[in-house]
Design a protein around this motif. Structure first.
Motif, mmCIF file in Angstrom:
data_model
loop_
_atom_site.group_PDB
_atom_site.id
_atom_site.type_symbol
_atom_site.label_atom_id
_atom_site.label_comp_id
_atom_site.label_asym_id
_atom_site.label_seq_id
_atom_site.Cartn_x
_atom_site.Cartn_y
_atom_site.Cartn_z
ATOM 1 N N ALA A 131 -5.481 7.273 53.504
ATOM 2 C CA ALA A 131 -5.690 7.884 54.811
ATOM 3 C C ALA A 131 -6.867 8.851 54.803
ATOM 4 C CB ALA A 131 -4.417 8.611 55.253
ATOM 5 N N GLN A 177 -7.981 4.904 59.773
ATOM 6 C CA GLN A 177 -7.101 4.301 60.778
ATOM 7 C C GLN A 177 -7.838 3.219 61.564
ATOM 8 O OE1 GLN A 177 -7.430 7.647 60.210
ATOM 9 N NE2 GLN A 177 -5.471 7.804 59.120
ATOM 10 N N GLU A 190 -0.942 6.412 51.767
ATOM 11 C CA GLU A 190 -1.167 7.839 51.577
ATOM 12 C C GLU A 190 -2.012 8.070 50.316
ATOM 13 O OE1 GLU A 190 -0.450 10.338 53.673
ATOM 14 O OE2 GLU A 190 0.047 8.647 54.982
#
Length: 255
Positions: A131, A177, A190
């Motif tokens: 991320a 994203q 993550e």
């Protein structure tokens, strides 16, 4: 031993190649370029390697060329065009070497992935990111072409021509994203899980018969540009016949 790379073998059949200039966000200098070139050549010949994971040390994947401290081979606009062409070709050889590796390459993008780093990422077979990753090529913001190092070939085939044009013509930063939503990466995880997930994915590939895996990589590359489904199937049919006759396939069929 290498000055700018960490080469690790966490499990049988897997090599993790980590760019290791973390203070510079793993920007590519002359030493790293040359070490990458040699390391890719060595891996290509190593039949004990079934899959490669490419990632960066610290908080970055690769921030592109280190224009501030590349080394004595750095050129500028005053140098002869032929010398600047050779420099560009040497840089473009990095993503080409990734594409040419017989083994599949997983790019585990842990942070900023820019310019030459983005080009290497695009040349990988599988891309996953954390991320914290960002992507972009700011060359066009410097008055240069946004199409370099195979980017105008790979990116439209991965995300589509309109999205590729948006990214390349604006030079804007793309978030993890958005990269996930556009299909640039196959998985978004993550940050603290990225390394483990990349090795887990590599393990699943590494335990499969290498011949079938490498034929699959090549078929995917060739058939992306196939003239039609007939040509694609012709290659698939030949590959399948070849793979069917191997001892590895025979052993698998006994299970």
């Amino acid at each position: 031993m290498t000055e700018t790379l960490i080469v690790d073998r966490p499990q049988a059949g897997t090599v993790v190649l980590q760019l290791n200039r973390p203070k510079q966000l793993n920007a590519i200098n002359q030493v790293m370029r040359d070490e990458l070139t040699q390391t890719f050549a060595d891996i290509a010949k190593d039949t004990s390697v079934n899959v490669v994971v490419l990632t960066g040390a610290g908080r970055g994947f690769c921030s592109g060329i280190d224009v501030r401290d590349f080394g004595p081979g750095m050129l500028d606009a005053s140098d002869p065009a032929i010398d600047r062409l050779r420099f560009q070709e040497a840089m473009a050889a990095l993503p080409q070497a990734i594409r040419d590796l017989p083994q599949p390459v997983i790019a585990a993008v842990n942070g900023p992935c820019v310019g030459a780093g983005f080009a290497m990422c695009l040349a990988a077979d599988v891309r996953i990111c954390s991320a914290a990753a960002t992507f972009g090529n700011g060359a066009i913001l410097l008055g240069l072409s946004g199409a370099e190092m195979g980017m105008s070939y790979h990116l439209p085939r991965i995300v589509g021509t309109s999205v590729a044009a948006d990214w390349m013509l604006t030079g804007r930063t793309v978030t993890a994203q958005e990269a996930d939503r556009r299909g640039l990466v196959s998985e978004l995880v993550e940050p603290d899980l990225l390394a483990g997930r990349a090795i887990e994915l590599a393990a699943g590939i590494a335990e499969l018969p290498p011949f079938g895996v490498q034929l699959t990589k090549r078929a995917l590359q060739v058939n992306t540009d196939a003239a039609g489904v007939e040509a694609a199937m012709e290659l698939e049919n030949r590959n399948q016949v070849l793979a069917h006759a191997t001892d590895e396939a025979a052993e698998r069929r006994k299970r």
